[in-house]
Enzyme design. Structure first.
Site, mmCIF file in Angstrom:
data_model
loop_
_atom_site.group_PDB
_atom_site.id
_atom_site.type_symbol
_atom_site.label_atom_id
_atom_site.label_comp_id
_atom_site.label_asym_id
_atom_site.label_seq_id
_atom_site.Cartn_x
_atom_site.Cartn_y
_atom_site.Cartn_z
ATOM 1 N N GLY A 209 0.831 -1.206 0.000
ATOM 2 C CA GLY A 209 0.000 0.000 0.000
ATOM 3 C C GLY A 209 0.860 1.248 0.000
ATOM 4 O O GLY A 209 2.058 1.188 -0.240
ATOM 5 N N ASN A 210 0.242 2.389 0.249
ATOM 6 C CA ASN A 210 1.009 3.625 0.384
ATOM 7 C C ASN A 210 0.359 4.493 1.451
ATOM 8 O O ASN A 210 -0.677 4.136 2.004
ATOM 9 C CB ASN A 210 1.097 4.352 -0.963
ATOM 10 C CG ASN A 210 -0.272 4.757 -1.480
ATOM 11 O OD1 ASN A 210 -0.946 5.587 -0.889
ATOM 12 N ND2 ASN A 210 -0.703 4.137 -2.581
ATOM 13 N N ARG A 211 1.001 5.618 1.735
ATOM 14 C CA ARG A 211 0.590 6.397 2.919
ATOM 15 C C ARG A 211 -0.510 7.418 2.652
ATOM 16 O O ARG A 211 -0.771 8.272 3.485
ATOM 17 C CB ARG A 211 1.803 7.153 3.473
ATOM 18 C CG ARG A 211 2.821 6.260 4.096
ATOM 19 C CD ARG A 211 3.708 7.052 5.047
ATOM 20 N NE ARG A 211 4.642 6.178 5.707
ATOM 21 C CZ ARG A 211 5.827 5.856 5.214
ATOM 22 N NH1 ARG A 211 6.210 6.368 4.064
ATOM 23 N NH2 ARG A 211 6.620 5.036 5.855
#
Ligand code: C5P
Length: 406
Positions: A209-211
């Site tokens: 995922g990413n932030r």
């Protein structure tokens, strides 16, 4: 005569543009309004209260202790008015209003206004672009104030820049817009916003995922809905509550997001892709939790570029709808990359973010890049940025709109 039967207080601040308040009063009257005037003490140095008294037929109030208004002048004007117009609003006046001060008749009137308050700022460019002013404007907007201008042009100093009082007719247009019942400039516009990250599953418990927090997309959805748009919010996994009145579709992966968006894109007037869509996903998703086993090699495959697909489809059809907006988060060569993205993805607008600024917080600094060029915006709240982006969408849609929005 759109302001027939309307009662307007014009509250004049102490800037050189105060002399133009005379023209604003005249224009309000031409459109049928009954006008009364309040002035700060410094405004009287630029324009005489007698002039305004003569024009309006009632005494221009300067002094909270004016014996002609025994008692309640600080409440009376605001309560009388259907709308209070502050023109010109100086840096100092905006700061005092944002701070909730009520130490003169102008501010007391603003504080006691029962109807909309419209600020028409005028000041030197460096004052207008000062972070304190930006912050104060946001605070006032957040409590529902409307703004008209300032505009770019020759300033009193002889320089050319942003900070000139808007034209009197435009100011009065803004008063009219603020008084229109339920005035909302994106009424009926169908808008799809994507938000948040995507999660690309490795197995039933792990993902890539990413932030992305989703805050920018949620701010866009919230502001668009407040401005009357019919909003569909397609969001990846985020910990945010969707704004009221918005249709929310929850997805996890880029493929799900693509499906959710592609199946609805044709019925939209505009699509704003604020989601941080993962560019890659694991080539396969394990059915069961992967066991520890020394070194692991992952094979990633490209995800579809949702925005690019929308842009290409629209170009193939020779259509102008939906209006397409993308984001570009970069750590280097921000504008060059944004321009390249604009062309490659065949979209109308790219919001270029510096990666260091925008991700999790509540503020953002961005440039708006379209075929006509790039506009660098100061740091502002994500809600304020959302409004700027939506202004561009509205322009692109050619929706008839009030000159300035709250
Ligand atoms: O090419 P880049 O990922 O920098 O482009 C960012 C823009 O493209 C964002 O608006 C993002 O939502 C969109 N995008 C997309 N599908 C992808 C990757 C990005 O729609 N797979």
């Amino acid at each position: 005569m759109d302001l027939r039967d309307k009662r307007i207080v014009v509250a004049i601040g102490g800037g050189i543009a105060a002399f133009k308040a005379v023209e604003v009063v005249r224009e309000l009257q031409r459109r049928g309004a009954t006008v009364r005037v309040a002035m700060t003490a410094s405004a009287t140095r630029f324009v005489g209260p007698i002039t305004l008294t003569g024009l309006t037929g009632t005494p221009a109030v300067v002094d909270l202790w004016d014996p002609r208004y025994a008692g309640e002048v600080h409440v009376e004007l605001g309560a009388w008015a259907d709308a209070v117009l502050v023109a010109p609003a100086t840096m100092n006046l905006l700061g005092r209003a944002a701070a909730g001060l009520a130490d003169d008749v102008v501010l007391a009137t603003v504080a006691c206004a029962r109807g909309p308050v419209i600020f028409a700022p005028a000041m030197h460019t460096r004052m207008w672009t000062h972070p304190a002013t930006t912050h104060n404007v946001e605070r006032l907007r957040a409590v529902g104030a409307a703004f008209v201008g300032p505009v770019e042009g020759p300033l009193a100093s002889g320089e050319i820049g942003m900070g000139r009082l808007a034209e009197p007719a435009r100011i009065v247009d803004a008063v009219e817009a603020a008084l229109r019942p339920g005035a909302t400039d994106l009424e009926g516009v169908r808008l799809l916003v994507s938000a948040g990250p995507t999660h690309e599953d490795l197995d039933p418990v792990r993902f890539l995922g990413n932030r992305s927090s989703g805050k920018m997309g949620f701010a866009l959805a919230e502001r668009a809905a407040a401005r009357g748009a019919l909003v569909t919010l397609v969001s990846g996994p985020v910990a945010l509550t969707p704004p009221a009145g918005v249709t929310r579709i929850e997805v996890r992966s880029a493929l799900q997001m693509r499906e959710a968006i592609a199946s609805r894109a044709d019925e939209q007037d505009a699509v704003v892709m604020a989601a941080a869509v993962a560019d890659y996903r694991p080539s396969e998703r394990a059915e069961h939790k992967r066991k520890k086993a020394g070194e692991v090699q992952l094979t990633l495959v490209r995800n579809p570029d949702i925005l690019l697909e929308l842009g290409e489809r629209r170009a193939r059809l020779g259509a102008h709808r939906p209006v397409l907006v993308g984001f570009a988060l970069e750590t280097q060569d921000l504008l060059d990359n944004a321009r390249a993205k604009l062309e490659r993805k065949k979209v109308d607008l790219i919001v270029a973010n510096e990666a260091a600024v925008g991700f999790a917080g509540d503020t953002n600094r961005a440039s708006l890049v379209d075929a006509a060029g790039a506009t660098a915006l100061p740091a502002m709240s994500k809600h304020a940025l959302a409004d700027r982006i939506l202004d561009r969408v509205r322009e692109r849609l050619g929706v008839e709109a009030p000159p300035e929005r709250a």
